[in-house]
Every structure is written in C-alpha cells, then in structure tokens.
Design an enzyme around this catalytic site. Structure first.
Site, mmCIF file in Angstrom:
data_model
loop_
_atom_site.group_PDB
_atom_site.id
_atom_site.type_symbol
_atom_site.label_atom_id
_atom_site.label_comp_id
_atom_site.label_asym_id
_atom_site.label_seq_id
_atom_site.Cartn_x
_atom_site.Cartn_y
_atom_site.Cartn_z
ATOM 1 N N ALA A 10 0.819 -1.217 0.000
ATOM 2 C CA ALA A 10 0.000 0.000 0.000
ATOM 3 C C ALA A 10 0.853 1.268 0.000
ATOM 4 C CB ALA A 10 -0.941 -0.016 1.202
ATOM 5 N N GLY A 12 4.039 1.512 -0.633
ATOM 6 C CA GLY A 12 4.923 1.519 -1.790
ATOM 7 C C GLY A 12 4.234 2.089 -3.017
ATOM 8 N N ALA A 130 -3.012 3.689 4.333
ATOM 9 C CA ALA A 130 -3.268 3.336 2.940
ATOM 10 C C ALA A 130 -3.714 1.883 2.867
ATOM 11 C CB ALA A 130 -2.028 3.559 2.087
ATOM 12 N N LYS A 189 6.046 4.808 17.377
ATOM 13 C CA LYS A 189 5.183 4.166 16.377
ATOM 14 C C LYS A 189 4.975 2.689 16.737
ATOM 15 C CE LYS A 189 2.951 3.676 12.423
ATOM 16 N NZ LYS A 189 3.655 3.743 11.135
ATOM 17 N N ASN A 197 -2.516 -2.696 15.660
ATOM 18 C CA ASN A 197 -2.360 -3.765 14.677
ATOM 19 C C ASN A 197 -2.916 -5.113 15.131
ATOM 20 O OD1 ASN A 197 -1.117 -1.815 13.096
ATOM 21 N ND2 ASN A 197 0.511 -3.181 12.451
ATOM 22 N N SER A 259 -5.413 -1.951 9.334
ATOM 23 C CA SER A 259 -3.996 -1.983 9.678
ATOM 24 C C SER A 259 -3.245 -2.986 8.804
ATOM 25 C CB SER A 259 -3.810 -2.359 11.154
ATOM 26 O OG SER A 259 -4.104 -3.733 11.360
ATOM 27 N N SER A 260 -1.945 -2.791 8.703
ATOM 28 C CA SER A 260 -1.133 -3.686 7.867
ATOM 29 C C SER A 260 -1.222 -5.133 8.354
ATOM 30 C CB SER A 260 0.323 -3.215 7.857
ATOM 31 O OG SER A 260 0.850 -3.180 9.177
#
Length: 310
Positions: A10, A12, A130, A189, A197, A259-260
């Site tokens: 996302a 990238g 993203a 972070k 997450n 979330s990733s």
C-alpha cells in the site's frame, strides 16, 4: 534524481505514484513480475481522501531484474523480507546514494549494523494510512505526517539530495520532517502499532472501531502500560496516558484504515507481529520486565496465521 521505491504494498504504491509525479526516473521495484507488468501497463491508480481516483504512469521492475543505480531507495518491504531486500538495495544504490527504511517495528537496525555499507541509511516513520485494493490500485485512507532520520545514531547534517527530495514531497504531497534522531519516533510508532495492529487483526475491524469497543479500550490501556514500563527502562520518559491519547488520535485520523497486520491476515500472509509486539517482549525480557499481554497478543496472532495456512 533516480529513485527506487522497493515494495509494491500500500505505502509503496502510494509513494511511488507521488514520487513519479515529481521525478520521472522513479521506479517501483516489485516482488513479482506480474505486478511489475501491471504497473508498467496501467500505471498506479491512487484513490485520494476525497474519493477521487487519479492514475499516474510509473516505471516498474521486479526485484531480481533490477540493474539501475538509484540515488535514493525507499525500502518499503515487510520486516520478514528486510534482510534480503536490504542487501539487494545496497547492490544497486549509488555510492553517494541514500537508503530509507520504512519498516514497522524494530529489528531492522540490527541487520543494518551488521552490514558493511558506505551509503547513509535512514529510517522513516509515518502516521499515514493506505489500503492496497489490487496490484495497481491504492486507497489513501488517512492523512498523517512522516519523519525521516538516521537509523543508526544521531546526525544533524543530512545529504543534500535527501533534503531536496523531502522539501519537494513536503511542499506537494504531505508533511515530512527530517530528524536528527529517529529512534524515539520508531519506538513511539511501535507502541501505537502494538495495540492497533494486533487488535484490529484479531477483531477484524477498521482502526476507528477500536475505541467504540469498551473492552478493546481497556485492553489498549493495559497493553500500553506494559509497553511504557519497557521503554521507560530504555530511557524514554513517556507516560501511558499520553500514549493512550496518541493511539486514540491515530485511530480517529485513520478510522477507515485496515492496519497492515489486518491486511496481512486477510491475504493469508505472515504478519510482522514478531517485530512489533515481539520487539516489546524481547526488550522486556532483556530488562527483567514481564509483558504477558504482549506475549498473549503475539501468540493469538500466530494462532490466526496458522489457521489461515490450513
């Protein structure tokens, strides 16, 4: 300026499109030939916060076919792929070039320390959200800010080409700040990711849903108290209440973001939990601090990974 954006996830895709609009020699480096072919053919489609879609032509190449020499490499692969990608990036980074590492969690700095390199290596931390909808489409789901600074140690003077790039991005796309010491940002972070997450991934909810669930809020606070005890032992004078409010703010600003870690589990991929919650657990053990909540979250995420692999 020749820029390589390494990783077709996302962030990238989002940053490759942004940088290609500023620097025509920007290249997206993907893991698969299929994605590289798609980007070369279709460009990158970015759906902005306003819901409008814009398509940007971007050069692309799969990682095992990279031959260009880059002035700046934005290394945006997952932690699990970092070591091999970093060595590849070093081999195609100009002698006076810069590598910027965008990994979640901690542990990649240890890899960099063991590697012989002459190029400066920076770390990046962002609060932007993203979501990759397909191989060439990314949805920008949350505004935020990005900080970039030397990954190993403190440094006040920064390479001119990096300063120039950041000034351009800051003016055109989003707030970006150069820092003398990025490690506090990385750990802050990590603290935020360590609750957002795994909980969004396990509960299968978007970020904004967490603070609408009383039990999730209580678990967030308890996990943060554990994490803050660890980072205070490392020398960071943070308070759990302050970090709790920061988590609430991130969830509000990225309310529609998945979330990733949630995205990884949805796709049946391995997550980065070992470098996020696992980073807190590892540091806690080294300092004699118990972290049972983070250990539990890590085990639950691993259990869900195992279910997804069946």
């Amino acid at each position: 300026m020749r820029i390589g954006v390494w990783g077709g996830g996302a962030l990238g895709l989002l940053w490759a499109a942004r940088l290609a609009a500023l620097y025509s020699e920007t290249v997206l480096v993907t893991r698969t030939r299929k994605q590289a072919d798609a980007v070369r053919s279709e460009g990158i489609r970015v759906i902005g916060l306003d819901g409008k879609a814009r398509r940007m032509p971007v050069q692309a190449v799969e990682s095992d076919r990279v031959t260009a020499s880059f002035d700046v490499i934005m290394l945006m692969v997952k932690q699990r792929d970092f070591t091999s990608a970093f060595y590849q990036a070093l081999s195609v980074c100009a002698q006076d070039g810069v590598i910027v590492c965008w990994q979640n969690g901690v542990g990649h700095d240890a890899v960099v320390k063991k590697t012989r390199h002459t190029q400066p290596v920076y770390g990046a931390v962002t609060t932007e959200g993203a979501w990759r909808e397909d191989m060439t489409t990314v949805r920008h789901t949350g505004a935020g800010q990005t900080w970039i600074g030397p990954l190993l140690g403190k440094q006040e003077d920064h390479p001119a080409l990096l300063r120039s790039l950041i000034a351009q991005v800051d003016h055109r796309w989003c707030p970006v700040v150069l820092e003398a010491d990025i490690q506090p940002r990385i750990w802050k972070k990590l603290m935020i990711n360590s609750v957002i997450n795994p909980l969004t991934a396990l509960l299968e909810v978007e970020n904004g849903e967490l603070f609408r669930l009383p039990d999730a809020r209580a678990l967030i606070r308890a996990a943060l108290e554990e994490g803050v005890a660890v980072v205070r032992a490392m020398g960071y004078r943070w308070e759990a209440d302050d970090v709790f409010h920061e988590v609430a703010e991130v969830c509000e600003k990225t309310a529609t973001n998945r979330s990733s870690m949630y995205q990884d589990l949805m796709r049946g991929h391995m997550t980065e939990v070992d470098w996020i919650n696992g980073g807190i657990v590892k540091e806690g053990k080294a300092r004699g601090i118990q972290t049972p909540i983070h250990e539990t979250l890590m085990r639950l995420v691993h259990a869900k990974e195992a279910i997804n692999r069946r």
